[in-house]
Scaffold this motif. Sequence first.
Motif, PDB file in Angstrom:
ATOM      1  N   GLU A  14       0.835  -1.212   0.000  1.00  0.00           N
ATOM      2  CA  GLU A  14       0.000   0.000   0.000  1.00  0.00           C
ATOM      3  C   GLU A  14       0.868   1.261   0.000  1.00  0.00           C
ATOM      4  O   GLU A  14       0.504   2.277   0.597  1.00  0.00           O
ATOM      5  N   ASP A  41       1.738  -7.022   6.013  1.00  0.00           N
ATOM      6  CA  ASP A  41       1.484  -8.427   5.684  1.00  0.00           C
ATOM      7  C   ASP A  41       2.449  -8.891   4.578  1.00  0.00           C
ATOM      8  O   ASP A  41       2.027  -9.307   3.504  1.00  0.00           O
ATOM      9  N   ASP A  94      -5.891   1.199   2.308  1.00  0.00           N
ATOM     10  CA  ASP A  94      -5.893   1.862   1.003  1.00  0.00           C
ATOM     11  C   ASP A  94      -6.707   3.152   0.959  1.00  0.00           C
ATOM     12  O   ASP A  94      -6.819   3.780  -0.082  1.00  0.00           O
ATOM     13  N   ARG A 130     -17.521  -7.131  -8.151  1.00  0.00           N
ATOM     14  CA  ARG A 130     -17.440  -6.916  -6.709  1.00  0.00           C
ATOM     15  C   ARG A 130     -18.796  -6.684  -6.053  1.00  0.00           C
ATOM     16  O   ARG A 130     -19.145  -7.358  -5.087  1.00  0.00           O
ATOM     17  N   SER A 203      -6.422  -3.511  -6.013  1.00  0.00           N
ATOM     18  CA  SER A 203      -7.152  -4.400  -5.101  1.00  0.00           C
ATOM     19  C   SER A 203      -6.511  -5.784  -5.149  1.00  0.00           C
ATOM     20  O   SER A 203      -6.041  -6.212  -6.196  1.00  0.00           O
ATOM     21  N   LYS A 204      -6.491  -6.447  -4.017  1.00  0.00           N
ATOM     22  CA  LYS A 204      -5.875  -7.777  -3.968  1.00  0.00           C
ATOM     23  C   LYS A 204      -6.895  -8.866  -4.268  1.00  0.00           C
ATOM     24  O   LYS A 204      -6.593 -10.051  -4.190  1.00  0.00           O
TER      25      LYS A 204
HETATM   26  N1  UDP Z   1      -4.538  -6.894   2.594  1.00  0.00           N
HETATM   27  C1  UDP Z   1      -3.630  -7.580   3.387  1.00  0.00           C
HETATM   28  N2  UDP Z   1      -3.148  -8.786   2.947  1.00  0.00           N
HETATM   29  C2  UDP Z   1      -3.533  -9.326   1.747  1.00  0.00           C
HETATM   30  C3  UDP Z   1      -4.492  -8.646   0.967  1.00  0.00           C
HETATM   31  C4  UDP Z   1      -4.972  -7.428   1.426  1.00  0.00           C
HETATM   32  O1  UDP Z   1      -3.259  -7.100   4.465  1.00  0.00           O
HETATM   33  O2  UDP Z   1      -3.058 -10.406   1.416  1.00  0.00           O
HETATM   34  C5  UDP Z   1      -5.059  -5.592   3.057  1.00  0.00           C
HETATM   35  C6  UDP Z   1      -4.919  -4.485   2.029  1.00  0.00           C
HETATM   36  O3  UDP Z   1      -3.653  -3.852   2.112  1.00  0.00           O
HETATM   37  C7  UDP Z   1      -6.042  -3.560   2.452  1.00  0.00           C
HETATM   38  C8  UDP Z   1      -7.117  -4.509   2.944  1.00  0.00           C
HETATM   39  O4  UDP Z   1      -6.446  -5.727   3.250  1.00  0.00           O
HETATM   40  O5  UDP Z   1      -5.654  -2.717   3.515  1.00  0.00           O
HETATM   41  C9  UDP Z   1      -8.202  -4.760   1.912  1.00  0.00           C
HETATM   42  O6  UDP Z   1      -7.619  -5.161   0.680  1.00  0.00           O
HETATM   43  P1  UDP Z   1      -8.110  -4.586  -0.717  1.00  0.00           P
HETATM   44  O7  UDP Z   1      -8.236  -3.103  -0.658  1.00  0.00           O
HETATM   45  O8  UDP Z   1      -7.213  -5.131  -1.772  1.00  0.00           O
HETATM   46  O9  UDP Z   1      -9.534  -5.251  -0.838  1.00  0.00           O
HETATM   47  P2  UDP Z   1     -10.865  -4.609  -1.466  1.00  0.00           P
HETATM   48  O10 UDP Z   1     -11.040  -3.254  -0.828  1.00  0.00           O
HETATM   49  O11 UDP Z   1     -10.619  -4.505  -2.940  1.00  0.00           O
HETATM   50  O12 UDP Z   1     -11.933  -5.578  -1.101  1.00  0.00           O
END
Ligand code: UDP
Length: 311
Positions: A14, A41, A94, A130, A203-204
């Motif tokens: 991030e 992480d 994020d 999503r 996004s992860k």
């Molecule tokens: N995150 C993490 N480890 C992972 C994947 C995500 O700590 O393996 C954290 C990421 O940095 C963020 C939060 O989990 O702070 C949510 O991830 P992301 O924004 O990718 O998910 P989305 O908002 O798209 O559902």
Amino acid sequence: MSSTISIVIPCYNEAGNLIPLLNRVTLTCQSYKYEIVVVDDGSTDSSPSELKLLAEKVKHLKVISLKRNFGQTAALSAGIDNSNGDIIIPLDADGQNDPEDIPRLIEKLNEGFDVVSGWRKDRKDTFITRKLPSILANKLISIVTGVHLHDYGCSLKAYKRKTITGVQLYGEMHRFLPAWCVWQGGKVAEIPVRHHPRTRGISKYGIFRTFKVIIDLITIKFFSGYLSKPSHLFSGTGLFFIFMGFCSASFAIFDKFGPDKFTKFRIPLLLLAIFFGLGAISLILMGLLAELLVRLYFQVRNQKPYLLADE
Ligand code: UDP
Ligand code: MG
């Protein structure tokens, strides 16, 4: 005595998001006794060095580094274990969650709730991959758990520490915590929170997360209903199979030796009876194995689902 707040932020790659986020959190939380726990992480970008600098400057900040990427749930779990507040507030790194919603969550929690769950009423993510899967998953989770929330997946929630002490989080399970709290006799509320599009980083997750969530839902339902008595589920189904096998076998005997009219059934009844019989044996044996595993599970519960970098 006023409560102390722990804001727990899982962070994976991030870079660029952390400084603005921590600025906003510290501004919003000035009037509270608080700490910020960021869990790196296993980031492979410049997040670790950014965090190192921030830890020197931001006095309420504690940084926990995991040995590799363990996933959001494990990172959150590590953050909770290494925090001290009476109130725990998970927040995404994020900037998609809005730290300015934190006071509203705390206010609601202080009305006498054990969990206050954020609801991204106006979610800023893509619809097909999503939002739509999320709507369906939330309906399903609500039906299966009996705890009706619009947005299980929203990271921004507030928990009273005592209600989640001792919970081990695996897979995608952090999202089921509100349901778990209610099963333990806790009270849950939901309030709409703001949501912003991601401005930096990616996004992860994608659509496949929904499938993982559904698998975890089955697990948590099993855990809630049968953890201390798995043989009731397995051997119960086994007994039903014995009954079905008995019916099939009786029908097969009638079919063979009974009056002519039975011969019109062209179902392989004998095979069906054998299938149910073998199924019953497997299920009952699986029930016994599950009982053994459950006993082990209770013994090793202190094991953590992550490793710290300096372990
Ligand atoms: N995150 C993490 N480890 C992972 C994947 C995500 O700590 O393996 C954290 C990421 O940095 C963020 C939060 O989990 O702070 C949510 O991830 P992301 O924004 O990718 O998910 P989305 O908002 O798209 O559902
Ligand atoms: Mg996000």
